[in-house]
Design a protein around this motif. Structure first.
Motif, PDB file in Angstrom:
ATOM      1  N   GLU A 257      68.367  31.022 -24.752  1.00  0.00           N
ATOM      2  CA  GLU A 257      67.410  30.012 -24.286  1.00  0.00           C
ATOM      3  C   GLU A 257      67.221  30.110 -22.777  1.00  0.00           C
ATOM      4  OE1 GLU A 257      67.291  25.143 -23.989  1.00  0.00           O
ATOM      5  OE2 GLU A 257      68.302  26.094 -25.693  1.00  0.00           O
ATOM      6  N   ILE A 258      65.955  30.022 -22.350  1.00  0.00           N
ATOM      7  CA  ILE A 258      65.612  30.007 -20.924  1.00  0.00           C
ATOM      8  C   ILE A 258      65.008  28.639 -20.590  1.00  0.00           C
ATOM      9  CG2 ILE A 258      64.279  31.094 -19.078  1.00  0.00           C
ATOM     10  CD1 ILE A 258      64.186  33.629 -20.744  1.00  0.00           C
ATOM     11  N   SER A 259      65.577  27.970 -19.625  1.00  0.00           N
ATOM     12  CA  SER A 259      65.123  26.630 -19.256  1.00  0.00           C
ATOM     13  C   SER A 259      63.707  26.669 -18.672  1.00  0.00           C
ATOM     14  CB  SER A 259      66.091  26.037 -18.240  1.00  0.00           C
ATOM     15  OG  SER A 259      65.550  24.882 -17.636  1.00  0.00           O
ATOM     16  N   LYS A 260      63.000  25.550 -18.826  1.00  0.00           N
ATOM     17  CA  LYS A 260      61.690  25.405 -18.196  1.00  0.00           C
ATOM     18  C   LYS A 260      61.812  25.310 -16.673  1.00  0.00           C
ATOM     19  CE  LYS A 260      59.583  23.036 -22.162  1.00  0.00           C
ATOM     20  NZ  LYS A 260      58.986  21.772 -22.654  1.00  0.00           N
ATOM     21  N   ASP A 261      63.036  25.161 -16.178  1.00  0.00           N
ATOM     22  CA  ASP A 261      63.240  25.122 -14.729  1.00  0.00           C
ATOM     23  C   ASP A 261      63.100  26.500 -14.095  1.00  0.00           C
ATOM     24  OD1 ASP A 261      63.696  22.400 -14.739  1.00  0.00           O
ATOM     25  OD2 ASP A 261      65.867  22.612 -14.998  1.00  0.00           O
ATOM     26  N   VAL A 262      63.061  27.554 -14.909  1.00  0.00           N
ATOM     27  CA  VAL A 262      62.817  28.896 -14.382  1.00  0.00           C
ATOM     28  C   VAL A 262      61.330  29.020 -14.066  1.00  0.00           C
ATOM     29  CG1 VAL A 262      62.863  31.356 -14.892  1.00  0.00           C
ATOM     30  CG2 VAL A 262      64.754  29.895 -15.623  1.00  0.00           C
ATOM     31  N   LYS A 263      61.017  29.482 -12.844  1.00  0.00           N
ATOM     32  CA  LYS A 263      59.614  29.524 -12.413  1.00  0.00           C
ATOM     33  C   LYS A 263      59.259  30.887 -11.835  1.00  0.00           C
ATOM     34  CE  LYS A 263      59.151  24.577 -11.402  1.00  0.00           C
ATOM     35  NZ  LYS A 263      60.401  24.192 -12.042  1.00  0.00           N
ATOM     36  N   THR A 264      57.966  31.193 -11.926  1.00  0.00           N
ATOM     37  CA  THR A 264      57.447  32.405 -11.297  1.00  0.00           C
ATOM     38  C   THR A 264      57.375  32.189  -9.789  1.00  0.00           C
ATOM     39  OG1 THR A 264      55.132  31.736 -11.375  1.00  0.00           O
ATOM     40  CG2 THR A 264      56.039  32.795 -13.348  1.00  0.00           C
ATOM     41  N   ASP A 265      57.059  33.254  -9.048  1.00  0.00           N
ATOM     42  CA  ASP A 265      56.989  33.095  -7.586  1.00  0.00           C
ATOM     43  C   ASP A 265      55.781  32.276  -7.151  1.00  0.00           C
ATOM     44  OD1 ASP A 265      54.992  34.915  -8.132  1.00  0.00           O
ATOM     45  OD2 ASP A 265      55.671  36.419  -6.676  1.00  0.00           O
ATOM     46  N   THR A 266      54.890  31.949  -8.105  1.00  0.00           N
ATOM     47  CA  THR A 266      53.763  31.064  -7.794  1.00  0.00           C
ATOM     48  C   THR A 266      54.025  29.634  -8.263  1.00  0.00           C
ATOM     49  OG1 THR A 266      52.630  31.623  -9.873  1.00  0.00           O
ATOM     50  CG2 THR A 266      52.123  32.969  -7.918  1.00  0.00           C
ATOM     51  N   GLY A 267      55.227  29.392  -8.842  1.00  0.00           N
ATOM     52  CA  GLY A 267      55.598  28.034  -9.236  1.00  0.00           C
ATOM     53  C   GLY A 267      55.294  27.656 -10.662  1.00  0.00           C
TER      54      GLY A 267
END
Length: 624
Positions: free
Chosen positions: A475-485
């Protein structure tokens, strides 16, 4: 649902005595009551609804009417009318685990979805799929065939992660235990109950070795039948023939019939024969048309690259497209031409050449627009479906997480690589944003960008033991973000909708548990040893990779006869990738002497099929 006094079982469990309907503004309408079960206290009943999603819809008010129920003294109980509202969702729980026949049976408190669930017994994954085996209200049972260690006598522990109910609520890690033991009790019939207009089921106390013999009689006429197994080994369905000579199962005007049932010739898997069983069962024809399950389950999607629109409406039973009118209005009130198709319990309305609009679509179904399998058409109704979009979401497709292994100092190291496909910020290398089987990654796990900021490498420590190659929920949390947010979400596979789901995938990790020398046996030229032995057969805790006949592999073992070290002449790997090898001694020895075999304290060459080398300093005494 609970009565003020104890009630008569037959009237309390009669489906027709219960009416449950969703009130406005919900368009769900009447629920199909599929089964009612009276509980042990004699006052409480559990009502089960039909359809593939039987749960009541959250934040919907349902009116309930109960009538024609009798007390335990056969006095009529006053009609009850009231309402209920589902205000919160609860995750499913595991009530019990049981081994029957060759099946592992799991019982839950509600219907569940095994699509993304991972089930393990004693840490080893069960590969066989679990299928529903019960339709009783309050009893939600699923079974899968198991073998090997999971079916051996003794007590075993079941662990489940990634399990959801039909409403999508996910449970945490569920555990239960079961015991496998010898069967010495003959089977009995637990219950016989109706399924549909020409089918009933027989539930036995345990799994059967084959189909029972069932005789079905209406009045004085014997009707033929077909007896079939269900997914549950102790349950069989009986489909009664529609005619017997010139007699019909349902004569003109009949909607309910009573059959005498006789059950004989049934044996369990230990070949114990059960006694003859007789009872009666009442069957009723289907006269109710299909209804929309809930407008909350209706969906709108942009398909075919955004050129077309598809509206899906879920019904409470299997349907086909009927002859009634279907009218679709888009959010601007414009009537659109739609092509209708049906699959199981879903009606799909496709609007070709229509770019999906944000807002609410109105669907007007005339009487008979759809039909159930009995040919009953729906009542005229109006329902809705909505389409919305969201921003700042990055959808990651299934398969973005892959695994690989390396062998470091004789032990397999598992590595998880996530290919995000776009540059990420530092939240992507925060271990707190990842879970494995619903828990944080183990202590000692390392994480970092791998080559660029699009790839993340997660290396699990050797202290995290995987006893056999197995699947894990990743599982990957929704808190992981791209460099554009943009937040990382699970790609729903539809370009016209924005996913709201957390990224969850199933990954496979390799066995990293070192094999262990378990036993040694003296042989004489491959046969059982008596007074002389010239070979020692070694047995290990798991299958080994190919073992070469060379000094390095022979040197992994220290052989002593009465305390004097003897160097084997050869090491023979007779059957590739099994748990055994044979050490050939330079000359025969007398079996009255004590022979020990020890794994040497050196760089070991013998390894399991995954690459984990033998546990050192393990010593066993050879037996005949």
């Amino acid at each position: 649902m609970k009565f003020a006094t104890k009630v008569d079982e037959n009237s309390a469990e009669k489906v027709a005595n219960y009416t449950v309907t969703a009130e406005a503004p919900s368009a769900e309408g009447a629920k199909t009551v599929a089964d009612v079960e009276l509980q042990e206290d004699g006052k409480s009943v559990i009502v089960r609804f039909g359809g593939t999603t039987p749960q009541l819809v959250k934040n919907t008010v349902y009116s309930i009417k109960v009538n024609n129920v009798l007390s335990a003294e056969f006095e009529k109980i006053a009609t009850y009318e009231g309402t209920i509202t589902v205000t919160q969702d609860a995750a499913p729980s595991l009530a019990s685990a049981k081994f029957e026949g060759s099946n592992l049976n799991l019982t839950f408190n509600e219907e569940v979805d095994f699509t993304n669930a991972i089930v393990k017994v004693d840490g080893v994954q069960i590969a066989a799929p679990f299928a529903a085996t019960s339709t009783d209200a309050g009893s939600y049972e699923y079974a899968a065939a198991v073998s090997g260690a999971a079916a051996e006598q003794g007590t075993h522990t079941v662990t489940i992660v990634g399990l959801k109910d039909r409403a999508g609520n996910e449970a945490g890690t569920l555990t239960a235990s079961y015991t496998v033991s010898d069967d010495v009790v003959a089977p009995t019939v637990s219950k016989v109950e109706a399924v549909d207009s020409n089918t009933f089921k027989i539930v036995f106390s345990e799994a059967l070795s084959g189909a029972p013999t069932v005789k079905t009689v209406k009045g004085t006429t014997v009707f033929g039948n077909t007896v079939s197994p269900t997914a549950k080994p102790n349950e069989w369905t009986v489909d009664v023939a529609s005619t017997a000579g010139s007699n019909n199962l349902y004569e003109t005007g009949e909607t309910t019939i009573n059959l005498a049932v006789e059950v004989t010739n049934y044996k369990d898997t230990a070949n114990l024969l059960g006694n003859k069983y007789t009872t009666n069962v009442t069957l009723s024809g289907d006269v109710t048309g299909p209804a929309v399950l809930s407008q909350n389950l209706n969906t709108v999607a942009s398909i075919n690259g955004g050129t077309d629109t598809a509206i899906t409406i879920k019904f409470n039973e299997a349907i086909t497209v009927g002859t009634g009118t279907i009218t679709v209005k888009d959010p601007d009130g414009i009537i659109q031409t739609a092509t209708a198709s049906a699959s199981t319990d879903e009606l799909t309305l496709t609007i070709a050449g229509h770019a999906t609009k944000q807002g609410t679509y109105t669907i007007i179904l005339g009487a008979g627009a759809v039909e159930d399998t009995a040919g009953n058409g729906n009542a005229a109704l109006t329902t809705t479906a909505s389409f919305t979009t969201a921003a700042s979401v990055y959808e990651l497709p299934i398969g973005a997480a892959t695994t690989s292994t390396s062998v470091v100092k004789g032990k397999v190291v598992n590595k998880i690589t996530v290919n995000f496909g776009t540059n990420m910020d530092d939240s992507a290398i925060d271990l707190a944003n990842y879970k494995l089987d619903n828990v944080d990654l183990p202590d000692g796990t390392t994480i970092g960008f791998d080559g660029d900021k699009q790839h993340v490498a997660i290396i699990l420590p050797d202290t995290f033991v995987v006893p056999a190659q197995s699947d894990f929920k990743f599982e990957i949390s929704k808190d992981v973000k791209t460099d554009t947010g943009a937040e990382v979400r699970l790609d729903d596979g539809n370009a016209g909708t924005v996913s709201t789901a957390t990224y969850v995938d199933t990954i496979s990790l390799d066995d990293n548990k070192a094999p262990v020398l378990k036993s040694a046996k003296l042989l004489n030229a491959g046969s059982a040893a008596t007074t002389q032995a010239d070979q020692i057969e070694l047995t290990f805790s798991e299958a080994l990779a190919a073992v070469a006949d060379d000094a390095d592999h022979i040197g992994d073992f220290i052989v002593k006869v009465n305390g004097i070290e003897v160097t084997p002449a050869h090491i023979t790997d007779g059957t590739a990738n099994d748990e055994k090898v044979v050490l050939e001694l330079p000359s025969a020895i007398n079996t009255s002497q004590t022979v020990t075999v020890e794994v040497a304290a050196k760089d070991i060459d013998v390894a399991d099929v995954a690459g984990n080398t033998l546990t050192t300093n393990t010593k066993v005494t050879a037996t005949k």
